[in-house]
Scaffold this motif. Structure first.
Motif, PDB file in Angstrom:
ATOM      1  N   GLY A 316      25.772  25.657  -2.622  1.00  0.00           N
ATOM      2  CA  GLY A 316      24.654  25.175  -2.513  1.00  0.00           C
ATOM      3  C   GLY A 316      24.101  26.040  -1.505  1.00  0.00           C
ATOM      4  N   LEU A 317      24.873  25.849  -0.450  1.00  0.00           N
ATOM      5  CA  LEU A 317      24.660  26.672   0.740  1.00  0.00           C
ATOM      6  C   LEU A 317      24.778  27.979   0.671  1.00  0.00           C
ATOM      7  N   LEU A 318      25.754  28.801  -0.124  1.00  0.00           N
ATOM      8  CA  LEU A 318      25.630  29.660  -0.035  1.00  0.00           C
ATOM      9  C   LEU A 318      24.396  31.024  -0.661  1.00  0.00           C
ATOM     10  N   TRP A 356      14.607  27.963  -2.814  1.00  0.00           N
ATOM     11  CA  TRP A 356      13.074  26.443  -3.224  1.00  0.00           C
ATOM     12  C   TRP A 356      13.810  25.254  -4.167  1.00  0.00           C
ATOM     13  N   LEU A 357      14.342  26.436  -5.875  1.00  0.00           N
ATOM     14  CA  LEU A 357      14.534  25.102  -6.393  1.00  0.00           C
ATOM     15  C   LEU A 357      16.367  25.027  -5.985  1.00  0.00           C
ATOM     16  N   VAL A 362      20.284  20.528  -4.504  1.00  0.00           N
ATOM     17  CA  VAL A 362      21.254  19.915  -3.743  1.00  0.00           C
ATOM     18  C   VAL A 362      20.828  18.855  -2.690  1.00  0.00           C
ATOM     19  N   ARG A 363      18.813  18.590  -3.068  1.00  0.00           N
ATOM     20  CA  ARG A 363      18.725  17.803  -1.836  1.00  0.00           C
ATOM     21  C   ARG A 363      18.834  16.073  -3.062  1.00  0.00           C
ATOM     22  N   ARG A 364      18.083  16.717  -3.974  1.00  0.00           N
ATOM     23  CA  ARG A 364      18.435  15.255  -5.355  1.00  0.00           C
ATOM     24  C   ARG A 364      19.618  15.050  -5.778  1.00  0.00           C
ATOM     25  N   THR A 369      25.655  14.848   1.400  1.00  0.00           N
ATOM     26  CA  THR A 369      25.971  13.126   1.946  1.00  0.00           C
ATOM     27  C   THR A 369      27.144  13.221   1.510  1.00  0.00           C
ATOM     28  N   LYS A 370      27.173  13.091  -0.090  1.00  0.00           N
ATOM     29  CA  LYS A 370      27.994  12.666  -0.777  1.00  0.00           C
ATOM     30  C   LYS A 370      29.805  12.946   0.173  1.00  0.00           C
TER      31      LYS A 370
END
Length: 587
Positions: A316-318, A356-357, A362-364, A369-370
């Motif tokens: 996700g970061l990449l 944004w998607l 990633v946030r959802r 965090t996990k």
């Protein structure tokens, strides 16, 4: 204390998690306290109320098995235990002293038979260790020592559960260690004498109490209606709502871990096996007892889940970094070279939408965090495993996340929950396994941190050189462009190419610099190098102690080393939590 009526839902979910107490699922632990004498006329109503409370927990957290902690004293303890067993919950029985002394306090053969029948249905029972300064002889007769060990059971349950059910009349003046005291242990913390191992500098561990008003021979306290249910708020919360939110967050994290483990179980089979072989190759596996094998399997689950979500988080970061770069590059080309080519503007907008998607997904999915939480859970279990192999009786939960408890209380709670009733190794079995701990924990971690420090430092400097190269290229292009306009006799017609090149170079440098910050590479390099030194020093001293036969000193050293490792991991966790995955600002 403040109260709030409990919502009682008559519907009971029939879901019964098919997991043993020693499995890898994290249980929700419900404690029980209450009066020994309960009017037979109220028993059926109390059973229905307790059944509904347990049913609500199963309904709201369906992936988590329930475990009820009850010492099976007469009255409330056994009532809740019966209801819990019928609801499919596990029963765990902590005892103040061994069976013969305990049942001597039950006045009839029928009571003793009921106790034995319930004890036989328990998943586990165990006797709490003697408090310092007391012996078995002092507990053979009624008196202060015996009462204190009854109080110790209440304090243990208050500390080990997430929720306490109290069948209580509301009166606070009772026998030492009685129902009122246990309720106060939950709401305000137990006294230090009853919580050996806990640091005197830590805030008291408090728990919410689900109070069911239960009439006793003294009647009910003023203002309480018979069989009324309410939640009593523990210390540390400004309102009932904040206390309820904290409890819900804790239980949701536990249930989320169990849900992830079940959902990903088949997919992560190979990853679990690699994790198992890494931490427990054959020399380690050969010395494990049943409790240690349970810790190992829980480590394997937490570790494989952490690795899975690390991949998701890194991907996700990449994707965010690359997406932002491409989108802004399209905008630079559109703005400086092809303002009439509107598809470039459309591509820019589509690129930002894509970023944004990705960020939203990633946030959802809560990937970062996990990853961080499960990594922290696994590292705590790693220390617990090798402490147990070394014969160290310390509990990781007493030393882990001390600075981060308000944010990450569920991790410490999870380790403590999994430690309920774990047996202690006999001293004679300890001596032969310090070599296993030295090789497969201390030496292994020294090597790991040394390699991790080198990798972080190397990656940091390599990326910094790339950032400097792009920034320097932008500076050189700008200077050449200036010279071309001011000094050259005939300006070279390059149009907006230099401006575009400058923009792309600065954009690349900025994105990479942001990536370095998100990864916290400089901080990690220093942190890992420090831990490499700590473990290397510990290994040298441990080998010296083993050679001289100082096994007590070796265990003391390993205890301190584990505490240091837990502290470092807590700092690592907070460092990364302060750098969430998000779209870079200003684009």
């Amino acid at each position: 204390m403040s109260g709030e009526s409990l919502p009682i839902d008559a519907s009971v979910d029939e879901h019964r998690p098919a997991r043993s107490l020693d499995g890898t699922a994290l249980p929700i632990v419900v404690g029980v306290t209450g009066h020994r004498m309960i009017d037979a006329a109220h028993v059926a109503s109390l059973e229905r109320t307790v059944g509904r409370m347990l049913g609500e927990l199963r309904r709201d957290y369906p992936s988590s098995p329930l475990t009820v902690l009850s010492p099976l004293a007469e009255g409330a303890d056994r009532l809740v235990a019966r209801v819990a067993l019928e609801a499919g919950a596990h029963l765990v029985v902590p005892l103040p002293f061994e069976h013969g002394r305990y049942v001597a306090d039950f006045t009839t053969e029928e009571s003793r038979a009921e106790f034995d029948a319930l004890l036989a249905r328990a998943s586990r029972h165990f006797v709490l260790p003697l408090l310092e300064g007391h012996d078995l002889e002092s507990m053979s007769v009624s008196g202060h020592s015996r009462d204190l060990h009854y109080a110790q059971v209440g304090a243990y349950i208050a500390r080990s559960c997430q929720v306490m059910i109290a069948l209580w009349d509301g009166h606070t003046k009772q026998l030492h260690g009685g129902t009122a005291d246990v309720v106060l242990y939950c709401l305000h913390g137990a006294p230090p004498v009853l919580t050996p191992g806990a640091s005197p500098l830590d805030a008291p561990q408090c728990r919410p109490v689900y109070h069911v008003a239960t009439p006793s021979s003294r009647g009910l306290a003023d203002g309480i209606e018979p069989l009324e249910g309410r939640m009593l708020r523990p210390d540390g919360y400004a309102s009932d709502r904040t206390a309820q939110d904290a409890l819900r967050h804790l239980l949701e994290r536990i249930d989320g871990f169990n849900r992830d483990e079940r959902r990903l179980h088949d997919r992560l089979t190979a990853m679990r096996e690699r994790s198992r072989q890494y931490i427990a190759p054959q020399p380690v596996a050969d010395v494990l007892d049943d409790d240690q094998r349970a810790i190992l399997e829980r480590y394997v689950v937490a570790d494989s889940l952490a690795l899975h979500y690390r991949r998701r988080s890194s991907t996700g970061l990449l994707a965010i970094v690359v997406g932002v770069f491409i989108a802004v590059a399209f905008f630079e080309i559109y703005g400086h070279m092809a303002p009439e080519t509107h598809w470039l503007l459309v591509a820019y907008l589509i690129g930002l939408l894509g970023v944004w998607l990705v960020q939203r997904r990633v946030r959802r999915g809560d990937y970062q965090t996990k990853h961080l939480d499960y990594r922290a859970l696994a590292e705590g279990l790693r220390v617990q495993l090798f402490w147990r192999i070394a014969g160290i009786r310390e509990g990781v939960a007493d030393h882990y996340m001390r600075k981060q408890r308000s944010v990450l209380d569920w991790i410490r709670t999870a380790i403590e929950t999994w430690s309920i009733g774990a047996t202690e190794r006999e001293e004679a079995r300890v001596e032969a396994h310090l070599d296993v701990v030295a090789r497969h924990w201390v030496a292994d971690q020294s090597s790991y941190f040394r390699g991790a420090a080198h990798h972080a430092d190397h990656l940091h400097h390599r990326l910094e050189r790339i950032v400097d190269a792009f920034f320097g290229s932008a500076l050189v292009i700008a200077l050449l462009h200036l010279v071309n306009h001011l000094v050259a006799h005939e300006a070279v017609a390059l149009g907006h190419v230099p401006i575009l090149a400058i923009g792309v170079c600065l954009l690349t440098a900025g994105v990479l610099h942001g990536y370095i910050g998100r990864r916290a590479l400089p901080e990690l390099s220093k942190q890992f190098a420090h831990m490499a030194t700590v473990f290397a020093t510990a290994h040298d001293r441990l080998e010296s102690m083993r050679a001289s036969g100082d096994s007590a000193g070796a265990r003391a050293l390993l205890t301190e080393l584990g505490i240091e490792a837990l502290s470092e991991n807590g700092d690592w966790l907070i460092l990364h939590r302060e750098r969430p995955l998000e779209m870079p600002r200003g684009h």
